[in-house]
Motif scaffolding. Structure first.
Motif, short mmCIF file in Angstrom:
data_model
loop_
_atom_site.label_atom_id
_atom_site.label_comp_id
_atom_site.label_asym_id
_atom_site.label_seq_id
_atom_site.Cartn_x
_atom_site.Cartn_y
_atom_site.Cartn_z
N ASP A 1 3.79 8.25 10.93
CA ASP A 1 2.67 7.87 11.78
C ASP A 1 2.92 6.44 12.28
OD1 ASP A 1 0.09 6.48 12.37
OD2 ASP A 1 -0.68 8.51 12.02
N PRO A 2 3.06 6.24 13.60
CA PRO A 2 3.41 4.92 14.13
C PRO A 2 2.44 3.81 13.72
CG PRO A 2 3.53 6.58 15.86
CD PRO A 2 2.94 7.24 14.65
N ALA A 3 1.17 4.10 13.69
CA ALA A 3 0.19 3.06 13.32
C ALA A 3 0.35 2.66 11.86
CB ALA A 3 -1.23 3.56 13.59
N LEU A 4 0.55 3.64 10.99
CA LEU A 4 0.71 3.32 9.57
C LEU A 4 2.04 2.64 9.29
CD1 LEU A 4 -0.89 6.47 7.94
CD2 LEU A 4 -1.86 4.18 8.13
N VAL A 5 3.07 3.02 10.01
CA VAL A 5 4.37 2.35 9.86
C VAL A 5 4.25 0.89 10.30
CG1 VAL A 5 6.74 2.26 10.73
CG2 VAL A 5 5.74 4.45 10.06
N ALA A 6 3.57 0.65 11.41
CA ALA A 6 3.37 -0.74 11.88
C ALA A 6 2.55 -1.53 10.87
CB ALA A 6 2.68 -0.73 13.24
N TYR A 7 1.52 -0.90 10.30
CA TYR A 7 0.70 -1.57 9.30
C TYR A 7 1.53 -1.93 8.07
CZ TYR A 7 -3.03 -2.26 5.88
OH TYR A 7 -3.85 -2.77 4.91
N GLN A 8 2.35 -1.02 7.61
CA GLN A 8 3.20 -1.27 6.45
C GLN A 8 4.17 -2.42 6.73
OE1 GLN A 8 2.62 0.06 3.64
NE2 GLN A 8 4.44 -0.03 2.39
N ARG A 9 4.74 -2.45 7.92
CA ARG A 9 5.66 -3.55 8.28
C ARG A 9 4.92 -4.88 8.32
NH1 ARG A 9 8.84 -0.36 12.98
NH2 ARG A 9 10.17 0.84 11.61
N VAL B 1 0.85 -1.18 0.00
CA VAL B 1 0.00 0.00 0.00
C VAL B 1 0.89 1.24 0.00
CG1 VAL B 1 -1.72 1.26 1.32
CG2 VAL B 1 -1.81 -1.23 1.23
N GLU B 2 0.57 2.19 -0.86
CA GLU B 2 1.32 3.44 -0.90
C GLU B 2 0.64 4.47 0.00
OE1 GLU B 2 4.17 4.12 -2.56
OE2 GLU B 2 4.25 2.05 -3.24
N PHE B 3 1.38 5.01 0.95
CA PHE B 3 0.85 6.03 1.85
C PHE B 3 1.40 7.39 1.45
CE2 PHE B 3 0.81 2.28 4.74
CZ PHE B 3 -0.55 2.23 4.95
N PRO B 4 0.67 8.46 1.76
CA PRO B 4 1.21 9.80 1.51
C PRO B 4 2.46 10.03 2.35
CG PRO B 4 -1.01 9.92 2.49
CD PRO B 4 -0.65 8.48 2.34
N GLN B 5 3.31 10.94 1.91
CA GLN B 5 4.59 11.17 2.58
C GLN B 5 4.41 11.51 4.06
OE1 GLN B 5 7.43 13.01 0.28
NE2 GLN B 5 9.01 12.77 1.82
N TRP B 6 3.38 12.29 4.41
CA TRP B 6 3.17 12.65 5.81
C TRP B 6 2.94 11.43 6.69
CZ3 TRP B 6 -1.25 10.88 7.94
CH2 TRP B 6 -2.33 10.62 7.09
N ALA B 7 2.45 10.35 6.10
CA ALA B 7 2.12 9.16 6.88
C ALA B 7 3.34 8.33 7.25
CB ALA B 7 1.12 8.31 6.12
#
Length: 116
Positions: A12-20, A3-9
């Motif tokens: 964001d700890p939750a989005l980083v954890a989701y990406q991992r 999933v591609e997130f916007p740069q500001w994300a």
């Protein structure tokens, strides 16, 4: 494909954890030790759920091409799954007619696998 997130994300700890988590699921790191403990022999492949493609790719990468297989998942992402493995979709999160057909196909596939 992740999933591609916007740069500001990116911070964001939750989005980083989701990406991992998506990376781990795609690479199926948690499966590698389990797969290595199974004796090597010809096999049939079944995978279901949102992470089914990634799990199946991991198994095929470690074990080689299966005799046959069936994957039931949401959507049809690009994959390196061999042609002997059929990929079908079901409805998610609400089951639909495709979900029923996928379930029937899965039952038929399981019954077709030799007992030995």
């Amino acid at each position: 494909m992740l999933v591609e997130f916007p740069q500001w994300a990116e911070t964001d700890p939750a989005l980083v954890a989701y990406q991992r988590l998506l990376i781990d699921l795609r690479e199926c790191r948690f499966l590698k030790s389990k797969i290595d403990s199974i004796p090597r022999q010809p096999y049939y492949l079944i995978a279901t759920g949102k992470a089914a493609i990634g799990m199946a790719e991991s198994v095929v990468a470690q074990r080689g091409i299966p005799i046959a297989g069936l994957i039931v998942t949401k959507g049809l992402p690009e994959s390196s799954i061999p042609d002997c493995v059929e990929i079908i979709t079901g409805g998610h999160p609400i089951p639909n007619e495709a979900s029923l057909l996928a379930g029937e196909k899965l039952i038929t596939f399981c019954r077709s696998v030799p007992k030995d």
